[in-house]
Design a protein around this motif. Structure first.
Motif, PDB file in Angstrom:
ATOM      1  N   UNK A   1     -38.237  14.030 -13.296  1.00 55.54           N
ATOM      2  CA  UNK A   1     -38.737  14.327 -14.751  1.00 55.54           C
ATOM      3  C   UNK A   1     -39.546  15.814 -14.366  1.00 55.54           C
ATOM      4  N   UNK A   2     -40.266  16.164 -13.327  1.00 62.57           N
ATOM      5  CA  UNK A   2     -40.879  17.540 -13.100  1.00 62.57           C
ATOM      6  C   UNK A   2     -39.852  18.425 -13.332  1.00 62.57           C
TER       7      UNK A   2
ATOM      8  N   UNK B   1     -36.506  18.218 -14.631  1.00 64.36           N
ATOM      9  CA  UNK B   1     -35.729  18.279 -16.037  1.00 64.36           C
ATOM     10  C   UNK B   1     -36.712  18.600 -17.253  1.00 64.36           C
ATOM     11  N   UNK B   2     -38.035  18.167 -17.139  1.00 64.18           N
ATOM     12  CA  UNK B   2     -38.805  18.390 -18.074  1.00 64.18           C
ATOM     13  C   UNK B   2     -40.108  19.282 -17.898  1.00 64.18           C
TER      14      UNK B   2
ATOM     15  N   UNK C   1     -43.840  19.622 -15.138  1.00 68.28           N
ATOM     16  CA  UNK C   1     -44.622  18.750 -14.372  1.00 68.28           C
ATOM     17  C   UNK C   1     -45.406  17.483 -15.393  1.00 68.28           C
ATOM     18  N   UNK C   2     -45.621  18.378 -16.660  1.00 63.82           N
ATOM     19  CA  UNK C   2     -46.304  17.165 -17.683  1.00 63.82           C
ATOM     20  C   UNK C   2     -45.534  17.012 -18.807  1.00 63.82           C
ATOM     21  N   UNK C   3     -44.159  17.306 -18.408  1.00 66.27           N
ATOM     22  CA  UNK C   3     -43.125  16.959 -19.549  1.00 66.27           C
ATOM     23  C   UNK C   3     -43.186  17.893 -20.888  1.00 66.27           C
ATOM     24  N   UNK C   4     -43.567  19.209 -20.328  1.00 69.17           N
ATOM     25  CA  UNK C   4     -44.058  20.060 -21.243  1.00 69.17           C
ATOM     26  C   UNK C   4     -42.776  20.612 -22.080  1.00 69.17           C
TER      27      UNK C   4
ATOM     28  N   UNK D   1     -40.581  18.736 -23.430  1.00 65.17           N
ATOM     29  CA  UNK D   1     -39.833  17.955 -24.259  1.00 65.17           C
ATOM     30  C   UNK D   1     -39.864  18.585 -25.580  1.00 65.17           C
TER      31      UNK D   1
ATOM     32  N   UNK E   1     -39.884  17.996 -29.269  1.00 61.18           N
ATOM     33  CA  UNK E   1     -40.520  17.045 -30.351  1.00 61.18           C
ATOM     34  C   UNK E   1     -39.959  17.081 -31.599  1.00 61.18           C
ATOM     35  N   UNK E   2     -39.958  16.187 -32.280  1.00 54.92           N
ATOM     36  CA  UNK E   2     -39.460  15.924 -33.813  1.00 54.92           C
ATOM     37  C   UNK E   2     -40.381  17.138 -34.497  1.00 54.92           C
TER      38      UNK E   2
ATOM     39  N   UNK F   1     -29.752  17.925 -22.861  1.00 57.83           N
ATOM     40  CA  UNK F   1     -30.671  16.419 -22.995  1.00 57.83           C
ATOM     41  C   UNK F   1     -30.349  15.879 -24.382  1.00 57.83           C
ATOM     42  N   UNK F   2     -30.511  14.696 -24.036  1.00 59.52           N
ATOM     43  CA  UNK F   2     -30.340  13.460 -25.102  1.00 59.52           C
ATOM     44  C   UNK F   2     -31.294  13.316 -26.158  1.00 59.52           C
ATOM     45  N   UNK F   3     -32.524  13.466 -25.817  1.00 53.01           N
ATOM     46  CA  UNK F   3     -33.690  13.370 -26.970  1.00 53.01           C
ATOM     47  C   UNK F   3     -33.604  14.219 -27.983  1.00 53.01           C
ATOM     48  N   UNK F   4     -33.204  15.517 -27.806  1.00 48.90           N
ATOM     49  CA  UNK F   4     -33.484  16.261 -29.082  1.00 48.90           C
ATOM     50  C   UNK F   4     -32.098  16.115 -30.178  1.00 48.90           C
TER      51      UNK F   4
END
Ligand SMILES: Cc1cc2nc3c(=O)[nH]c(=O)nc-3n(C[C@H](O)[C@H](O)[C@H](O)COP(=O)(O)OP(=O)(O)OC[C@H]3O[C@@H](n4cnc5c(N)ncnc54)[C@H](O)[C@@H]3O)c2cc1C
Ligand code: SF4
Lengths: 163, 537
Positions: free
Chosen positions: B57-58, B60-61, B63-66, B68, B70-71, B373-376
């Motif tokens: 996760x660190x 790909x995203x 250390x604090x998933x920064x 990501x 977001x919508x 990435x899938x989430x966007x």
């Protein structure tokens, strides 16, 4: 004092990770996923992007209670609070799952499916969404409406680590 | 032979330097030069990284998933991964502001092209109509750059818009999606060409289909966005490595060039730079000075130099950047097919749409989304996330995005200037980009309509609500602030890159382009930089 959406306890975040992971991929989260979900709340920008409304508080509280309610709250959130805190929490978790050992397989299309099945899935998902949305509007709609008429405008608040 | 001081190790700087060394000059390269971290597990595929890294996760995203996505109404379909963070890091001494313009600036060793997607297209005579030379003058330098970087492509329908006399390496292996699009195109080609003026072909990419000059061929690991561990995608740091082996070359990283001093006759006498290690100012001298700091930073150095020497705050007019939109689409025939993430991840196909005025040709590249990435993506589907995920899994292989660019022209109301920062002896770069080329909004609507029709012919569906118009600055094709002009003009340079204001100063990056065609500009940046070095007397 009641815990607020913006300063959720570690316990609440653990519970969210559990319920939301089961909601998204029908599995329980690993400790790694749960820890990453908690850490992600240090920088989750929901206050900066949209602020929060009373409805957001309600959507998150309801969603935490179980998979079916999470589904209902997310359905409502998709249309009426697309960029609200609940959606942001779910997007954060989705991003973590797609990057995590073994869970990433739940996120990509690795199996072959016939075109007919794809259309049936689309149809089923679309119809299910419409039905859930109708129910969700009955449950959450009045709260948002009352909030909009009487309450403050969305507040964009400064970041504060949670948990 | 001259001693040359060059600022910047990006695509423009390294190819200028290599040609200058070949001509026998001595080259000192001043650079901020943040180095690239080593990519982890060089042999692992995209999915293996997720299994084998200690903290995927660190990686790909962050250390604090920064990173990501977001919508949010402006959310893109992807974010720059943390492993590319060094490319966009900036020294704290460097400040910029540009409301309404999203500048991407790099101080990395190799510059912005350490994070690029490797699309390399020649400019033809229509594209060069406002340049003070023709395609024939650039052709030998395109060939030289191609030998240096290695370009995989095929000579197909795109060749008529992007001519190239040299040899390409054989094209990269296509994924199932791109293959299907090309097959459909072959059966509907005459209709698409005649009625829609739409053309499709292979991307021209600086990615190796076979080993070349010490870099390895692409092994289809699918990690392109996160940083190719095999160096198959060309990055200027590869040429910088080559420069290090050459006599007469000196590389000085860790210095932020601030401004140059000059005599009243315009002769540059020194460059002043701040050491990022100890904050001390240092002075560097040479016979000739070359700015290759990228359009925006080169502009700032020139503006700061004039300000330091005269107290005048100038404006450099004519900033350009291509208008850019992203049109996602579904290739209906591929619905339900399993996804293969071990394929080349960046664009595999190029598209062109001819316009009535030849210089308004529209250029695009098609990326089929496999390992992005899938989430966007799923957050934008019109369903709850659980349903979106299930739909996405069935449609994954069928998803694609057309990235499309439009040309830009120099206009006086788009400019860069500086503003002194209170309480310091520094300035900040101020970017104003408020006007678009005449008729651009209508052109965008027309182009989107044509593209949608063309995609339909290719068996694809592009949902109208999902096309994203990106804000000015996002195409990262900056140009035009100190243009080449045939006759002496203030704040401009000669066809050989020599400043009209400062006789021993040469400009070799995008700042000198008098026009910006829709095609990605970096191949031409590199060719032009090599040309300037070659013809420097
Ligand atoms: C994600 C992405 C995708 C892209 N894809 C493509 C593509 O497919 N095709 C294409 O043609 N282009 C693409 N580009 C654009 C391409 O990367 C740039 O056009 C190109 O890198 C510009 O090169 P340059 O050498 O002119 O400037 P830069 O790359 O900006 O290099 C500037 C150099 O100068 C140094 N520098 C700057 N200021 C100072 C200073 N004051 N003191 C000391 N050193 C300084 C920096 O450290 C750096 O080394 C892409 C860019 C990005 C970010
Ligand atoms: S697929 Fe991308 S990351 Fe993998 S070897 Fe090829 S260029 Fe490199």
């Amino acid at each position: 004092m009641a815990e607020s959406l913006l300063v959720a306890s570690a316990e609440s975040l653990r519970r969210e990770a559990e319920v939301f992971t089961r909601y998204l991929v029908a599995r329980s989260p690993s400790d790694y996923v749960a820890a990453k979900y908690r850490d992600g709340h240090r920088v989750i920008p929901y206050r900066r992007l949209t602020g929060t409304l009373p409805i957001d508080e309600l959507l998150v509280r309801v969603a935490r209670r179980g998979v079916a309610l999470a589904w209902l709250a997310d359905t409502y959130g998709r249309i009426f609070r697309h960029d609200g805190p609940l959606r942001q929490k779910l997007v954060l978790l989705t991003a973590i799952l797609e990057s995590s050992p073994s869970f990433h397989e739940n996120m990509t299309g690795s199996r072959s499916t016939s075109r007919v099945r794809v259309y049936l899935t689309l149809l089923g998902m679309g119809l299910g969404f419409v039905v859930r949305l109708a129910v969700a509007m009955l449950v959450f709609g009045p709260v948002q409406l009352v909030g909009a008429l009487t309450g403050p405008k969305p507040r964009a608040e400064s970041e504060r680590p949670d948990g | 032979m001259a001693s040359i001081l060059i600022v910047g190790s990006g695509a423009s700087g390294v190819h200028f330097a290599l040609t200058a060394l070949n001509k026998g000059h001595e080259v000192t390269m001043l650079d901020v030069g943040y180095p690239q971290p080593m990519p982890p597990l060089a042999e692992a595929t995209f999915n293996e990284l997720k299994e084998r890294l200690d903290d995927p996760v660190a990686y790909f995203l962050g250390t604090s998933a920064e990173t990501v996505v977001y919508p949010n109404a402006d959310a893109k379909f992807y974010a720059f991964p943390p492993s590319k963070g060094y490319v966009f890091a900036a020294p704290e001494e460097f400040k910029t502001r540009g409301p309404g313009f999203e500048p991407f600036i790099s101080f990395a060793q190799g510059g912005l092209a350490e994070a690029w997607t490797g699309g390399v297209y020649t400019f033809n005579d229509d594209d060069l109509s406002e340049f003070p030379f023709e395609y024939a003058a650039l052709e030998p330098y395109y060939q030289e750059i191609s030998r240096r970087i290695g370009i995989s492509a095929a000579k197909d329908d795109i060749a008529q818009f992007s001519p190239f006399g040299g040899d390409y390496l054989e094209p990269l292996r296509l994924d199932a999606h791109a293959e299907r699009l090309l097959e459909r195109y072959a059966t509907r080609r005459s209709h698409l060409n005649r009625h829609l003026k739409f053309y499709l072909g292979r991307s021209r990419v600086a990615t190796l289909s076979r080993d070349h000059r010490g870099r390895e061929a692409c092994d289809y690991l699918g990690r392109c966005l996160w940083g190719c561990p095999r160096k198959s995608i060309y990055a200027p740091s590869a040429t910088l490595d080559e420069l290090h082996t050459r006599a007469g070359f000196r590389y000085l990283p860790g210095f932020l060039a601030e401004h140059f001093s000059y005599e009243s006759n315009g002769r540059v006498t020194a460059v002043e730079a701040t050491s990022l290690e100890d904050g001390q100012r240092h002075t560097f001298t040479a016979e000739r000075y070359v700015l290759a700091a990228g359009t925006l930073c080169t502009s700032k150095i020139v503006l700061d130099s004039i300000y330091r020497n005269t107290g005048r705050v100038e404006r450099l007019h004519g900033l350009m950047d291509n208008r850019h939109f992203m049109m996602p689409f579904v290739n209906i025939g591929l619905l339900g097919r399993p996804v293969d993430t071990s394929t080349y991840q960046f664009h595999q196909l190029a598209l062109g749409i001819q316009a009535e005025e030849a210089h308004a040709y529209v250029h695009g590249q098609i990326t089929t989304l496999k390992a992005s990435a899938v989430h966007p993506i799923i957050q934008n589907l019109p369903l709850d996330l659980r349903a979106s995920l299930q739909v996405f899994r069935k449609a994954h292989t069928a998803l694609g995005v057309a990235n499309v660019w439009l040309h830009d022209e120099r206009r006086s109301d788009n400019f860069v200037t500086i503003r002194p920062v209170e309480g310091t002896d520094r300035t900040e770069l101020v970017i104003t980009y408020t006007s678009e080329p005449p008729g651009e909004s209508q052109r965008v609507v027309g182009v989107q309509r044509t593209l949608r029709k063309a995609l339909r012919q290719l068996g694809c569906f592009a949902p109208s609500g999902m096309t994203r118009m990106l804000p000015p600055g996002s195409s990262i094709h900056y140009a035009g602030t100190l243009p080449m002009t045939p006759r002496p003009t203030p704040l401009a340079c000669s066809p050989s890159g020599q400043s009209y204001d400062f006789e021993n100063l040469y400009l070799v990056d995008g700042a000198v382009f008098p026009f910006l065609p829709a095609k990605n500009l970096t191949f031409t940046l590199m060719a032009n930089a090599a040309r300037v070095a070659d013809i420097m007397s």
